[in-house]
Design a protein around this motif. Structure first.
Motif, PDB file in Angstrom:
ATOM      1  N   ARG A   1       0.816  -1.216   0.000  1.00 32.61           N
ATOM      2  CA  ARG A   1       0.000   0.000   0.000  1.00 32.61           C
ATOM      3  C   ARG A   1       0.848   1.263   0.000  1.00 32.61           C
ATOM      4  O   ARG A   1       0.336   2.374   0.003  1.00 32.61           O
ATOM      5  N   LYS A   2       2.183   1.101   0.059  1.00 32.95           N
ATOM      6  CA  LYS A   2       3.135   2.212   0.003  1.00 32.95           C
ATOM      7  C   LYS A   2       2.892   3.266   1.096  1.00 32.95           C
ATOM      8  O   LYS A   2       2.923   4.472   0.830  1.00 32.95           O
ATOM      9  N   PRO A   3       2.671   2.858   2.341  1.00 30.66           N
ATOM     10  CA  PRO A   3       2.553   3.857   3.413  1.00 30.66           C
ATOM     11  C   PRO A   3       3.928   4.477   3.674  1.00 30.66           C
ATOM     12  O   PRO A   3       4.959   3.819   3.503  1.00 30.66           O
ATOM     13  N   THR A   4       3.973   5.720   4.073  1.00 28.61           N
ATOM     14  CA  THR A   4       5.269   6.396   4.241  1.00 28.61           C
ATOM     15  C   THR A   4       5.472   6.966   5.640  1.00 28.61           C
ATOM     16  O   THR A   4       6.439   7.689   5.875  1.00 28.61           O
ATOM     17  N   LYS A   5       4.579   6.656   6.572  1.00 26.80           N
ATOM     18  CA  LYS A   5       4.773   7.061   7.958  1.00 26.80           C
ATOM     19  C   LYS A   5       5.216   5.841   8.769  1.00 26.80           C
ATOM     20  O   LYS A   5       4.419   4.924   8.985  1.00 26.80           O
ATOM     21  N   PRO A   6       6.476   5.800   9.207  1.00 26.73           N
ATOM     22  CA  PRO A   6       6.974   4.614   9.930  1.00 26.73           C
ATOM     23  C   PRO A   6       6.132   4.207  11.132  1.00 26.73           C
ATOM     24  O   PRO A   6       5.922   3.013  11.364  1.00 26.73           O
TER      25      PRO A   6
ATOM     26  N   LEU B   1     -15.982   2.230   9.932  1.00 27.44           N
ATOM     27  CA  LEU B   1     -14.521   2.204   9.836  1.00 27.44           C
ATOM     28  C   LEU B   1     -13.907   3.592   9.883  1.00 27.44           C
ATOM     29  O   LEU B   1     -12.749   3.755  10.296  1.00 27.44           O
ATOM     30  N   LYS B   2     -14.650   4.597   9.434  1.00 22.23           N
ATOM     31  CA  LYS B   2     -14.078   5.935   9.286  1.00 22.23           C
ATOM     32  C   LYS B   2     -13.384   6.444  10.548  1.00 22.23           C
ATOM     33  O   LYS B   2     -12.211   6.846  10.503  1.00 22.23           O
ATOM     34  N   PRO B   3     -14.031   6.440  11.726  1.00 23.40           N
ATOM     35  CA  PRO B   3     -13.343   6.937  12.938  1.00 23.40           C
ATOM     36  C   PRO B   3     -12.156   6.055  13.346  1.00 23.40           C
ATOM     37  O   PRO B   3     -11.166   6.550  13.881  1.00 23.40           O
ATOM     38  N   LEU B   4     -12.263   4.752  13.099  1.00 22.23           N
ATOM     39  CA  LEU B   4     -11.167   3.846  13.455  1.00 22.23           C
ATOM     40  C   LEU B   4      -9.927   4.134  12.608  1.00 22.23           C
ATOM     41  O   LEU B   4      -8.799   4.167  13.113  1.00 22.23           O
ATOM     42  N   LEU B   5     -10.148   4.338  11.324  1.00 18.77           N
ATOM     43  CA  LEU B   5      -9.035   4.623  10.423  1.00 18.77           C
ATOM     44  C   LEU B   5      -8.424   5.987  10.719  1.00 18.77           C
ATOM     45  O   LEU B   5      -7.202   6.159  10.648  1.00 18.77           O
ATOM     46  N   GLU B   6      -9.262   6.947  11.056  1.00 23.06           N
ATOM     47  CA  GLU B   6      -8.757   8.289  11.382  1.00 23.06           C
ATOM     48  C   GLU B   6      -7.872   8.258  12.623  1.00 23.06           C
ATOM     49  O   GLU B   6      -6.912   9.019  12.732  1.00 23.06           O
TER      50      GLU B   6
ATOM     51  N   PHE C   1     -10.634  -2.942   2.499  1.00 26.36           N
ATOM     52  CA  PHE C   1      -9.450  -3.616   3.025  1.00 26.36           C
ATOM     53  C   PHE C   1      -8.169  -2.858   2.672  1.00 26.36           C
ATOM     54  O   PHE C   1      -7.240  -2.774   3.478  1.00 26.36           O
ATOM     55  N   LEU C   2      -8.139  -2.299   1.438  1.00 25.32           N
ATOM     56  CA  LEU C   2      -6.933  -1.608   0.993  1.00 25.32           C
ATOM     57  C   LEU C   2      -6.653  -0.332   1.780  1.00 25.32           C
ATOM     58  O   LEU C   2      -5.556   0.228   1.694  1.00 25.32           O
ATOM     59  N   GLU C   3      -7.625   0.129   2.547  1.00 27.73           N
ATOM     60  CA  GLU C   3      -7.373   1.258   3.439  1.00 27.73           C
ATOM     61  C   GLU C   3      -6.288   0.897   4.458  1.00 27.73           C
ATOM     62  O   GLU C   3      -5.622   1.775   5.013  1.00 27.73           O
TER      63      GLU C   3
END
Length: 692
Positions: free
Chosen positions: A555-560, A628-633, A682-684
């Motif tokens: 998913r190429k996340p960039t925050k360690p 999912l929105k608040p959990l992902l935030e 899921f890709l979130e």
């Protein structure tokens, strides 16, 4: 035929202490592999090492390799005989090479055809025949960077060789290795015990060297004795030893018969920073400093002698005489350095090249200063203190103390900054900018120190990549792998919401290079992949499944710090009962969408939902998007995946009852769009379709 233990010892001049253990372990590995390849049976191989010897003891070794039959296939029958049934030249040549005639050859029949076959019986070879060659080969493969010659000989080894001992039980294994004929002779301690003596049996080696030669040849035993002795001596002095495993290994490799003793020095030297005194005692003299129970240095040290002296006081006084000038040098350098402020040393940094294309150390300090201020602002630290610490970060490199003792750079900067009246956060950051120095090392303690440490490593990492000097193989002269891991560890362990994209872009803008957008993008991409490779290796070392790491990094996340949370969440999800079915479903969805990319629309048309199962899935997806929105935030990926796991039943029902690739285009497009919405949920977090 009974098995016996076999001993081989290579008696030499003093071997390099820092390489001794590695040489012994490599020798063991090389010989063990050769014995296995040859077909010998044995239970284990034990290595021994002391300053003047490398040795192996091979337990319960068979006297010879077993007899074996080797099948040698010849030409196919179709090419082995002509139309009249006579052997062809190819068949006759093959037969001659095997010492038989064509008529004596057997036939090998398979489903693919028929060939000539010869079964050669090969008798086993004895240890007396093969072992000298195995030893010679094992020594030739040792990691020796600079072999040397001695005397008038043409043979080469890491140090001159004097004896070769090879005994199989009580029998001598004869052979010439490195120009030396094997014998029963081993040499004892240089100054104690018997200078040399003969062994009657391989099993006598360790005991006879101990009793007659005054050599403790078992490396681990010798190391344990040294540890026990120095800890006991420290306790007698009312303190604890500054234990250093690398130093302990080196001292173990310097002595054959360890005797720990305590020396002292004048208390006036304690006014010099303890790190400088400890460094010179450990690095230059191989001494173990003694600390009190609060961690303060005592005017005492422990050294390990290689002899039992009749007059130990003379030995102690001799060592005290040797260390005193070194401590006096440290005292002189410290007093001299204090006469100049740290910031007065900055101009001299302009004359020291960091890297030709990246400028001087002053240029680097200015870049680190600006980067540190930006990072501190992002993580809630004091930007002004970070900026000041970054500017002074390299100032101690041209101090007398650091020029003499390079390993205490940063430490001395801290002391000089405190002496100059700099803020405590600034002073501590000068020391902690280099943390972590190695895997498992401590991390910077404050936000200011963390900002400077990240900035220093980031500037080096981005700068060296920008000039195209990427690490290759095991060559990494600027320690970029260590720098990237240091950045990752600081950010993750401290929970900083720092983004690699932003950090890299900021560092690129400060470089004294003219890079166009395409070049910047290339460097940026290389750096992200480089960091991903370090992350992958780090997580694998922690026992994280490779597919979990791939699922997150896809998913190429960039925050360690964010990556860490995703890894933990996906690892937990993988343990759930629903994980396997949902991973398979995601893989199925991914394959379907990959084959039909042009049919997917961003919105689902509810009027086209015909089957109850697709209606149920659409409703579940809509509900899930909201929950999912608040959990992902909040980055609560574990809770989010637990929620997603509840979709298993509705997803299974959809695939069991709904034809995605309907003949009606409108239905097909709507169902593909429905699946795309499912996959996007899921890709979130991660691409769980790759989870094994």
């Amino acid at each position: 035929m009974s098995n016996e233990n076999l001993l081989v010892e290579i008696g030499t001049e003093e071997l390099p202490p820092k390489a001794l253990r590695g040489l012994a372990e490599s020798f063991k590995s090389n010989v063990q592999q050769s014995l296995e390849k040859a077909g010998f049976e044995f239970t284990s191989v034990e290595w021994y090492a002391a300053p003047r010897r490398l040795a192996l003891s091979i337990q319960s070794l068979s006297e010879q390799t077993p007899d074996k039959v080797v099948e040698k296939r010849g030409p196919a029958i179709s090419s082995a005989f002509d139309a009249d049934g006579n052997a062809t030249k190819a068949a006759e040549g093959w037969a001659r090479s095997n010492g038989i005639t064509v008529d004596q050859a057997e036939r090998l029949k398979t489903d693919k055809g028929e060939w000539l076959l010869h079964k050669a019986e090969i008798s086993g070879q004895s240890i007396y025949q093969l072992f000298p060659e195995i030893v010679a080969d094992g020594l030739a493969k040792l990691p020796i960077p600079k072999p040397m010659r001695w005397g008038a000989k043409s043979t080469q080894f890491i140090r001159p060789v004097h004896t070769i001992t090879m005994l199989y039980g009580e029998k001598l294994v004869q052979g010439n290795i490195l120009g030396i004929e094997s014998a029963r002779t081993v040499r004892g301690h240089r100054f104690m015990g018997e200078a040399e003596f003969e062994l009657n049996h391989a099993n006598d080696y360790v005991k006879q060297l101990d009793r007659r030669g005054k050599v403790i040849v078992d490396y681990q035993q010798r190391k344990a004795i040294i540890r026990e002795q120095i800890e006991a001596e420290a306790a007698r002095e009312g303190g604890v030893v500054e234990m250093d495993e690398a130093l302990l290994e080196e001292v173990c490799s310097l002595v054959e018969w360890p005797v720990a003793m305590v020396g002292s020095f004048e208390e006036k030297f304690l006014e010099v920073p303890a790190e400088a005194l400890i460094y010179t005692m450990k690095d230059n003299q191989k001494y173990f400093p003694i600390l009190d129970t609060k961690g303060n240095l005592l005017p005492r040290f422990i050294f390990v002698s290689n002899i039992v002296s009749k007059d130990p006081q003379q030995v102690i006084e001799g060592n005290e005489k040797v260390v005193r000038p070194r401590l006096a040098d440290a005292e002189f350098f410290f007093e001299t350095d204090k006469k100049s402020r740290l910031d007065s040393r900055l101009d001299k940094l302009a004359n020291v090249v960091f890297q030709q294309k990246l400028g001087s150390l002053l240029d680097k300090a200015n870049r680190v200063s600006e980067l540190a201020a930006q990072i501190a602002a992002e993580i809630g630290g004091d930007s002004q203190h970070a900026q000041r610490a970054g500017l002074l970060s390299k100032a101690d490199l041209n101090s007398e103390m650091v020029l003499e003792f390079p390993d205490i750079q940063g430490v001395m900067g801290m002391y000089y900054a405190k002496f100059d009246g700099e803020h405590e956060d600034v002073a501590n950051a000068l020391n902690q900018q280099y943390w972590p120095r190695f895997s498992g090392d401590k991390l910077p303690e404050s936000k200011v120190a963390s900002a400077v440490a990240i900035a220093d490593k980031l500037d080096t990492l981005v700068g060296i990549f920008a000039i195209g000097q990427l690490p290759k193989g095991d060559k990494d002269p600027f320690a970029l792998r260590r720098a990237s891991l240091g950045i990752i560890r600081i950010i993750q362990d401290k929970g900083f919401e720092l983004d690699l994209d932003t950090l890299i872009n900021s560092a690129l803008l400060l470089l004294p290079l003219e890079l166009n957008q395409e070049q910047q993008a290339k460097v940026h991409g290389q750096l992200i992949e480089f960091v991903y490779a370090r992350l992958r290796a780090m997580y694998l070392e922690q026992g994280i499944d490779a597919s979990v790491i791939t699922a997150v990094l896809e998913r190429k996340p960039t925050k360690p710090a964010d990556i860490e949370q995703r890894i933990k969440a996906v690892s937990h999800f993988r343990s759930l009962e629903q994980a396997q079915a949902l991973a398979a479903a995601n893989k199925r969805v991914s394959n379907i969408l990959a084959k039909n990319p042009d049919f997917v629309k961003p919105q689902i048309d509810s009027s086209l939902l015909k089957e109850p199962q697709e209606k149920a899935l659409a409703e579940a997806i809509s509900t899930m998007q909201s929950s999912l929105k608040p959990l992902l935030e909040n980055g609560d990926y574990q809770a989010a995946l637990i929620e997603l796991a509840t979709l298993r039943e509705v997803v299974d029902n959809f695939f069991d009852n709904v034809m995605v690739m309907s003949d009606e285009d409108a239905l097909k497009i709507n169902r593909l769009s429905l699946l795309n919405s499912l996959r996007e949920l899921f890709l979130e977090i991660a691409d769980i379709s790759v989870i094994q």
